[in-house]
Write a protein that holds these residues in place. Sequence first.
Motif, PDB file in Angstrom:
ATOM      1  N   UNK A  47     -20.143 -18.030  30.307  1.00 35.02           N
ATOM      2  CA  UNK A  47     -21.522 -18.225  29.854  1.00 35.02           C
ATOM      3  C   UNK A  47     -22.366 -17.154  30.523  1.00 35.02           C
ATOM      4  N   UNK A  48     -23.557 -16.956  30.003  1.00 36.98           N
ATOM      5  CA  UNK A  48     -24.445 -15.933  30.547  1.00 36.98           C
ATOM      6  C   UNK A  48     -24.924 -16.354  31.929  1.00 36.98           C
ATOM      7  N   UNK A  49     -25.125 -15.354  32.778  1.00 41.91           N
ATOM      8  CA  UNK A  49     -25.653 -15.583  34.124  1.00 41.91           C
ATOM      9  C   UNK A  49     -26.324 -14.289  34.575  1.00 41.91           C
ATOM     10  N   UNK A  50     -27.267 -14.393  35.499  1.00 47.08           N
ATOM     11  CA  UNK A  50     -27.922 -13.180  35.998  1.00 47.08           C
ATOM     12  C   UNK A  50     -26.922 -12.272  36.712  1.00 47.08           C
ATOM     13  N   UNK A  51     -27.185 -10.968  36.678  1.00 48.18           N
ATOM     14  CA  UNK A  51     -26.360 -10.021  37.418  1.00 48.18           C
ATOM     15  C   UNK A  51     -26.399 -10.334  38.903  1.00 48.18           C
ATOM     16  N   UNK A  52     -25.459  -9.781  39.642  1.00 47.21           N
ATOM     17  CA  UNK A  52     -25.363 -10.094  41.076  1.00 47.21           C
ATOM     18  C   UNK A  52     -26.536  -9.551  41.886  1.00 47.21           C
ATOM     19  N   UNK A  53     -26.972  -8.359  41.546  1.00 48.84           N
ATOM     20  CA  UNK A  53     -28.097  -7.743  42.254  1.00 48.84           C
ATOM     21  C   UNK A  53     -29.215  -7.535  41.259  1.00 48.84           C
ATOM     22  N   UNK A  54     -30.416  -7.388  41.730  1.00 46.56           N
ATOM     23  CA  UNK A  54     -31.591  -7.259  40.866  1.00 46.56           C
ATOM     24  C   UNK A  54     -31.467  -6.247  39.746  1.00 46.56           C
ATOM     25  N   UNK A  55     -30.826  -5.119  40.007  1.00 46.73           N
ATOM     26  CA  UNK A  55     -30.729  -4.061  39.003  1.00 46.73           C
ATOM     27  C   UNK A  55     -29.471  -4.169  38.144  1.00 46.73           C
ATOM     28  N   UNK A  56     -28.563  -5.050  38.503  1.00 52.60           N
ATOM     29  CA  UNK A  56     -27.321  -5.212  37.738  1.00 52.60           C
ATOM     30  C   UNK A  56     -27.605  -5.874  36.397  1.00 52.60           C
ATOM     31  N   UNK A  57     -26.874  -5.459  35.353  1.00 58.39           N
ATOM     32  CA  UNK A  57     -27.023  -6.163  34.074  1.00 58.39           C
ATOM     33  C   UNK A  57     -26.512  -7.599  34.195  1.00 58.39           C
ATOM     34  N   UNK A  58     -27.030  -8.453  33.354  1.00 58.73           N
ATOM     35  CA  UNK A  58     -26.602  -9.848  33.351  1.00 58.73           C
ATOM     36  C   UNK A  58     -25.146  -9.957  32.897  1.00 58.73           C
ATOM     37  N   UNK A  59     -24.496 -11.028  33.302  1.00 57.49           N
ATOM     38  CA  UNK A  59     -23.158 -11.335  32.814  1.00 57.49           C
ATOM     39  C   UNK A  59     -23.288 -11.800  31.358  1.00 57.49           C
ATOM     40  N   UNK A  60     -22.360 -11.351  30.512  1.00 57.21           N
ATOM     41  CA  UNK A  60     -22.506 -11.531  29.072  1.00 57.21           C
ATOM     42  C   UNK A  60     -22.119 -12.869  28.495  1.00 57.21           C
ATOM     43  N   UNK A  61     -21.207 -13.589  29.150  1.00 59.05           N
ATOM     44  CA  UNK A  61     -20.818 -14.893  28.642  1.00 59.05           C
ATOM     45  C   UNK A  61     -20.047 -14.854  27.334  1.00 59.05           C
ATOM     46  N   UNK A  62     -19.198 -13.840  27.143  1.00 64.45           N
ATOM     47  CA  UNK A  62     -18.466 -13.687  25.885  1.00 64.45           C
ATOM     48  C   UNK A  62     -16.987 -14.066  25.991  1.00 64.45           C
ATOM     49  N   UNK A  63     -16.668 -14.958  26.914  1.00 65.93           N
ATOM     50  CA  UNK A  63     -15.267 -15.350  27.121  1.00 65.93           C
ATOM     51  C   UNK A  63     -14.653 -15.995  25.886  1.00 65.93           C
ATOM     52  N   UNK A  64     -15.425 -16.737  25.134  1.00 65.80           N
ATOM     53  CA  UNK A  64     -14.872 -17.410  23.946  1.00 65.80           C
ATOM     54  C   UNK A  64     -14.319 -16.388  22.954  1.00 65.80           C
ATOM     55  N   UNK A  65     -15.062 -15.313  22.700  1.00 64.43           N
ATOM     56  CA  UNK A  65     -14.598 -14.267  21.780  1.00 64.43           C
ATOM     57  C   UNK A  65     -13.374 -13.550  22.354  1.00 64.43           C
ATOM     58  N   UNK A  66     -13.382 -13.302  23.670  1.00 66.33           N
ATOM     59  CA  UNK A  66     -12.248 -12.641  24.304  1.00 66.33           C
ATOM     60  C   UNK A  66     -11.007 -13.532  24.233  1.00 66.33           C
ATOM     61  N   UNK A  67     -11.185 -14.838  24.410  1.00 62.11           N
ATOM     62  CA  UNK A  67     -10.064 -15.778  24.321  1.00 62.11           C
ATOM     63  C   UNK A  67      -9.442 -15.739  22.925  1.00 62.11           C
ATOM     64  N   UNK A  68     -10.257 -15.660  21.902  1.00 59.49           N
ATOM     65  CA  UNK A  68      -9.743 -15.569  20.532  1.00 59.49           C
ATOM     66  C   UNK A  68      -8.853 -14.345  20.376  1.00 59.49           C
TER      67      UNK A  68
END
Length: 180
Positions: A47-68
């Motif tokens: 699922x989506x989540x904020x990046x680890x550091x302020x300038x990092x891009x957010x985590x995309x949360x695309x595991x479902x598509x990758x699992x397919x």
Amino acid sequence: MELIVGSGPLVVLLDDRETAEKLKPSLPECSLLAFPARDWDRELTPWKAPGLRGKDPDFGGEAEAFLTKLLAAVSEAEAALRSKPETKLLMGYSLGGLFALWTGTRTDVFPLLASVSGSLWYDGWCQYLEGHPCLGKRVYLSLGEKEPKARNPRMARVGECTERTEALLRASRVWGALGW
């Protein structure tokens, strides 16, 4: 997708062929399928989540598509093998370890799961696992000594979150040796 053919169980490694080649001597009785993500932060996060550091891009949360895509690759690999493997192991490192465990809550295709230094600090992971039991039969968890000492406070939770994950898996009787 890269398939290194052997016999016996199919080990699906969420990494590249080079890493699979290094691992192969320790798994001589297995076939290996290397299935790397192009963008770990996007494809291996559930699922989506904020990046680890302020300038990092957010985590995309695309595991479902990758699992397919992964399940399609496993079907292709099984078709290419001389005989269908009786056992399949899904193994990942870091975010790949998180993805492997998350996959175990979504499908029973992989009775064996391995999370090596898994990013179990990921926001909401333990709460998710509490409500989504693992469908696998056996799980392996490992964690290095340095990970819980990370400077980033979110990542530093990895030790506590790995212990919580272990407790939840033990309670659901999904724990023990990964024997074939």
